[in-house]
Design a protein around this motif. Structure first.
Motif, PDB file in Angstrom:
ATOM      1  N   GLU A 195      33.419  92.135  55.819  1.00  0.00           N
ATOM      2  CA  GLU A 195      32.823  92.089  54.481  1.00  0.00           C
ATOM      3  C   GLU A 195      31.318  91.828  54.565  1.00  0.00           C
ATOM      4  O   GLU A 195      30.531  92.470  53.874  1.00  0.00           O
ATOM      5  CB  GLU A 195      33.498  91.008  53.629  1.00  0.00           C
ATOM      6  N   GLU A 247      28.255  94.310  53.331  1.00  0.00           N
ATOM      7  CA  GLU A 247      27.232  93.849  52.383  1.00  0.00           C
ATOM      8  C   GLU A 247      25.829  93.953  52.975  1.00  0.00           C
ATOM      9  O   GLU A 247      24.885  94.386  52.308  1.00  0.00           O
ATOM     10  CB  GLU A 247      27.512  92.408  51.939  1.00  0.00           C
ATOM     11  N   GLU A 254      24.739  97.701  53.349  1.00  0.00           N
ATOM     12  CA  GLU A 254      24.336  98.286  52.061  1.00  0.00           C
ATOM     13  C   GLU A 254      22.909  97.894  51.670  1.00  0.00           C
ATOM     14  O   GLU A 254      22.241  98.618  50.943  1.00  0.00           O
ATOM     15  CB  GLU A 254      25.300  97.855  50.955  1.00  0.00           C
ATOM     16  N   LYS A 269      28.506  88.191  50.188  1.00  0.00           N
ATOM     17  CA  LYS A 269      27.643  88.945  49.280  1.00  0.00           C
ATOM     18  C   LYS A 269      26.360  88.172  48.989  1.00  0.00           C
ATOM     19  O   LYS A 269      25.258  88.726  49.077  1.00  0.00           O
ATOM     20  CB  LYS A 269      28.374  89.262  47.971  1.00  0.00           C
ATOM     21  N   GLU A 280      22.526  89.260  50.059  1.00  0.00           N
ATOM     22  CA  GLU A 280      21.470  89.384  49.054  1.00  0.00           C
ATOM     23  C   GLU A 280      20.251  88.535  49.424  1.00  0.00           C
ATOM     24  O   GLU A 280      19.106  88.992  49.331  1.00  0.00           O
ATOM     25  CB  GLU A 280      22.005  88.976  47.673  1.00  0.00           C
TER      26      GLU A 280
END
Length: 183
Positions: free
Chosen positions: A114, A118, A121, A146, A150
């Motif tokens: 995961e 993330e 991307e 996530k 970010e």
């Protein structure tokens, strides 16, 4: 330019801190019998590299992300090394070799699918992973993939020389507790 700074500071750190490293290494021989921990991690462009650290858990501890490891796996010396961040000292060798930077997103394991998705991307793997950064000094770890991706992307996008030094000095000054371990 950061590569030049990374090289100079990691070389300087190794030359100045080798006596501390030697003491930790010797104590680690008595603690676990195997003081250096090596683990394959995801590097720049998702290429594997071998991360070096001082061992903080027993040698038979399962290789999982820190937030999935049990606190009972951490040795007494390991708890001290984690709190003082001395367990990260061998990563100066990774920085000197060019596998890592002093500042960048913490390198993850290949089984953290995961987080890889993330980060991929958001272009996080276009940069070298680091020993410290914005997420570390704000206690954001890999348990929130996530959010971490970010914050890593924001840090890389906004990274300046001033922030590069701020992240390093904030870490050395004790800001950020590192990855959480299951209690």
């Amino acid at each position: 330019m950061t590569r030049i700074l990374d090289f100079i500071f990691s070389l300087f750190g190794i030359l100045v801190l080798w006596p501390v490293g030697l003491i930790v290494y010797i104590l680690g021989l008595f603690d676990t019998g195997s003081p250096i921990f090596k683990q394959k991690r995801v590097g720049k462009n998702q290429k594997p590299f071998t991360l070096l650290k001082f061992r903080t858990m027993g040698v038979n501890t399962k290789s999982v992300a820190t937030h999935l490891a049990s606190s009972s796996s951490v040795t007494k010396l390991g708890a001290f090394l984690r709190k003082s961040k001395l367990d990260e000292l061998p990563q100066l060798i990774n920085v000197l070799k060019g596998d890592m930077s002093l500042v960048g997103p913490r390198p993850n394991l290949f089984n953290q699918k995961e987080l890889i998705k993330e980060r991929n991307e958001r272009g996080v793997y276009n940069s070298l992973p680091g020993i410290t950064g914005l997420a570390q000094i704000n206690e954001i770890d890999m348990s929130t993939p996530k959010k971490l991706a970010e914050v890593d992307a924001k840090m890389l996008q906004d990274l300046t020389f001033k922030k590069y030094f701020y992240y390093i000095f904030a870490t050395v000054g004790g800001k950020g507790a590192g990855d959480r371990i299951k209690q």
